[in-house]
Design a protein around this motif. Structure first.
Motif, short mmCIF file in Angstrom:
data_model
loop_
_atom_site.label_atom_id
_atom_site.label_comp_id
_atom_site.label_asym_id
_atom_site.label_seq_id
_atom_site.Cartn_x
_atom_site.Cartn_y
_atom_site.Cartn_z
N LEU A 175 -15.59 5.86 5.05
CA LEU A 175 -15.18 5.07 6.20
C LEU A 175 -14.17 5.83 7.05
N LYS A 176 -13.17 6.45 6.40
CA LYS A 176 -12.16 7.20 7.16
C LYS A 176 -12.79 8.31 7.98
N LYS A 177 -13.74 9.02 7.40
CA LYS A 177 -14.42 10.09 8.12
C LYS A 177 -15.20 9.53 9.30
N LEU A 178 -15.89 8.42 9.08
CA LEU A 178 -16.68 7.80 10.14
C LEU A 178 -15.80 7.34 11.29
N ILE A 179 -14.66 6.76 10.97
CA ILE A 179 -13.75 6.25 11.99
C ILE A 179 -13.30 7.35 12.94
N THR A 180 -13.04 8.54 12.40
CA THR A 180 -12.61 9.65 13.27
C THR A 180 -13.72 10.12 14.19
N GLU A 181 -14.95 9.76 13.88
CA GLU A 181 -16.08 10.17 14.71
C GLU A 181 -16.45 9.14 15.77
N ILE A 182 -16.08 7.88 15.55
CA ILE A 182 -16.54 6.82 16.44
C ILE A 182 -15.41 6.06 17.13
N TYR A 183 -14.15 6.44 16.91
CA TYR A 183 -13.03 5.67 17.46
C TYR A 183 -13.05 5.59 18.98
N CYS A 184 -13.71 6.57 19.63
CA CYS A 184 -13.73 6.60 21.10
C CYS A 184 -14.75 5.63 21.69
N LEU A 185 -15.57 5.00 20.87
CA LEU A 185 -16.56 4.05 21.37
C LEU A 185 -15.89 2.71 21.71
N LYS A 186 -16.65 1.82 22.32
CA LYS A 186 -16.16 0.47 22.58
C LYS A 186 -16.08 -0.29 21.25
N PRO A 187 -15.18 -1.27 21.16
CA PRO A 187 -15.01 -1.99 19.89
C PRO A 187 -16.30 -2.57 19.33
N VAL A 191 -17.87 -1.51 15.61
CA VAL A 191 -18.22 -2.44 14.53
C VAL A 191 -19.70 -2.29 14.16
N GLU A 192 -20.55 -2.13 15.16
CA GLU A 192 -21.98 -1.96 14.90
C GLU A 192 -22.25 -0.70 14.08
N GLU A 193 -21.57 0.40 14.43
CA GLU A 193 -21.78 1.66 13.71
C GLU A 193 -21.29 1.56 12.26
N ILE A 194 -20.15 0.92 12.07
CA ILE A 194 -19.63 0.76 10.72
C ILE A 194 -20.54 -0.15 9.90
N HIS A 195 -21.02 -1.20 10.51
CA HIS A 195 -21.93 -2.12 9.81
C HIS A 195 -23.20 -1.40 9.37
N LYS A 196 -23.72 -0.58 10.27
CA LYS A 196 -24.94 0.17 9.97
C LYS A 196 -24.70 1.17 8.85
#
Length: 219
Positions: A175-187, A191-196
């Motif tokens: 999750l931490k790694k994913l967050i650094t890759e997608i934090y620039c997206l809209k909220p 959430v959609e990317e993390i859910h997927k």
């Protein structure tokens, strides 16, 4: 039914609204599952709402610690059983002063404040969870502040998400790694990317805890 709850709202300062732009966001994680935990989660939300009806004065400086202290006072008065615990993370965004102020009562999964890939801040300073089994003198909390910057993203989550297990281990590091890759997206996209990704991580594992994730972004 479960024991996770969150809310976000703009603070009403009445006739002084033109001079203030403050938003409250919080997440609470109540121990256990089922009807008892769900009812306690409702108590958490109702008590926080009561703070703004009964104690907050329009135009008054708003402190997350004061809200948490108000909740602790009323929780102890109710005399809930000692085996219940409430973890509460409360944050106030002040867009006039450009400050983020937070108070952490018991969250050991630290919310993440991301300015960019090189500046990822764990909002720790967490005290003990709220419980009648803990001496009131130990239920003391404080405020911490950070300066707000454009496009800053805040992630607040209950432990059910990072501590979920599968054959690949805990979800936390992934999750931490994913967050650094997608934090620039809209909220909503975050959430959609993390859910997927979480669904892919789970495979056929059963979800073991309540899961709540809040993503806040300054545009």
């Amino acid at each position: 039914m479960g024991g996770d709850i969150f809310d976000a709202f703009r603070v009403d300062h009445g006739l002084l609204n033109d001079y203030f732009e403050q938003y409250v966001c919080y997440i609470a994680d109540v121990s256990g599952h089922g009807l008892d935990s769900a009812m306690l989660a409702i108590f958490v939300k109702d008590t926080i709402n009561s703070f703004f009806r009964l104690k907050h004065i329009p135009g008054q400086m708003l402190s997350p610690q004061e809200i948490v202290d108000f909740f602790v006072e009323h929780y102890l008065k109710e005399g809930y059983p000692e085996e219940y615990l409430v973890c509460l993370f409360m944050v106030v965004f002040d867009l006039k002063t450009k400050e983020l102020t937070y108070c952490n009562a018991g969250f050991h999964i630290c919310p993440l404040l991301i300015k960019d890939e090189e500046h990822i801040i764990e909002l720790n300073n967490g005290g003990l969870p709220v419980s009648t089994g803990i001496h009131p003198d130990l239920l003391k909390y404080g405020d911490s502040c950070h300066h707000l910057s454009p496009n800053m993203t805040l992630f607040i989550m209950s432990d059910g998400l990072p501590e979920q297990q599968s054959e690949n281990g805990l979800y936390q590091e992934r999750l931490k790694k994913l967050i650094t890759e997608i934090y620039c997206l809209k909220p909503t996209q975050i959430v959609e990317e993390i859910h997927k990704d979480f669904t892919s991580f789970l495979s056929y594992e059963k979800i073991r805890d309540d899961i709540t994730l809040v993503a806040v972004k300054l545009s």
